[in-house]
Design an enzyme around this catalytic site. Sequence first.
Site, PDB file in Angstrom:
ATOM      1  CD  GLU A   1      -5.099   6.103   2.091  1.00 19.95           C
ATOM      2  OE1 GLU A   1      -5.120   5.286   2.852  1.00 19.95           O
ATOM      3  OE2 GLU A   1      -3.963   7.432   2.567  1.00 19.95           O
TER       4      GLU A   1
ATOM      5  CG  HIS B   1       0.584   6.718  -0.954  1.00 23.60           C
ATOM      6  ND1 HIS B   1      -1.017   6.524  -1.184  1.00 23.60           N
ATOM      7  CD2 HIS B   1      -0.255   5.295   0.621  1.00 23.60           C
ATOM      8  CE1 HIS B   1      -1.829   6.828  -0.381  1.00 23.60           C
ATOM      9  NE2 HIS B   1      -1.852   5.890   0.505  1.00 23.60           N
TER      10      HIS B   1
ATOM     11  CG  HIS C   1      -1.877   1.066   1.382  1.00 25.56           C
ATOM     12  ND1 HIS C   1      -2.652   1.582   1.472  1.00 25.56           N
ATOM     13  CD2 HIS C   1      -0.725   2.452   2.088  1.00 25.56           C
ATOM     14  CE1 HIS C   1      -3.267   2.283   1.736  1.00 25.56           C
ATOM     15  NE2 HIS C   1      -2.600   3.606   1.752  1.00 25.56           N
ATOM     16  CD  GLU C   2       1.709   3.645   3.498  1.00 26.65           C
ATOM     17  OE1 GLU C   2       2.020   4.397   2.830  1.00 26.65           O
ATOM     18  OE2 GLU C   2       0.669   3.646   3.854  1.00 26.65           O
TER      19      GLU C   2
END
Length: 294
Positions: A213, A142, A138-139
């Site tokens: 998100e 980003h 997930h990070e």
Amino acid sequence: MTHHNGRLRTAGLLAFLFGLLLLIGAILAYSTNTPAFLVIFGLIGVGTVAYSYWNSDKLALRAMKAYPVTREQAPQLYQMVEGLAQRAQQPAPRIYIAPSPTPNAFATGRNPENGVVCFTEGILNLLNERELRGVTGHELMHVYNRDILISSVAAAVAGFLTTISQFFLLFGGARGNSNQGGNPLALIGSILAVLLMPLAASLIQMAISRTREYDADSDGAALSEDPLALASALDKLERGISRYPMKEDPKHDSYAHMMIANPFGGRAKKLFSTHPPMADRIARLEGMAGYRQD
């Protein structure tokens, strides 16, 4: 990397945010007969965004008192991050750890070549390896989706709008009092600015952050090929943060939107939260895996 419809929505929201900034400048320029305000506000807005973008990693890491870790200090973490970065065919970010019991993680850095992923000590103690890999995916997305630029722009412009609208109220009020009978346009514009502009800016920043998100959840789960691991991690994070919420102060408020989960837990105002409801995020991830709870 997946192409999302949310990208166009994000671009539109950012454009509207800049439009609000120019609108305040235009109202102030009109009410004071000083056209230079429009140019000044545009330049200040660009300067604010540039400073936030180029220094986002330093400012966020300093606020969290994070420290870098070497491969010798955290070999499994390095193996996890570098393995996912290789799968994405992107540079591996630097790794930092923040000495906070609040379980959380965030990414920063102005581009993939200067990316940083920061884990709190709380999240490293809470999640198992599979769940932590889901969070890492997930990070990383980003960083690779260049969400750091988007979030920096949104946060910088929203903060500047709030500050300048308060100044505008004082300036307009002072000008109105200096003229006989006051300046109705200046007074009305000031009131509208101070009441509506910060609210609009906060809502737009919230919408942008929520969109990013959802996209990072989807892309990160695809990168790790394990959406249920990320879903499990999010469920644990919500419960863990409720036990060890982060203290609310301006230093942390400025970077809360960067974290994978709202660090303030149930105390945060849900209407203005920069994070989507955790139940919705988990349901989307379970849907990706074709999983249904009984």
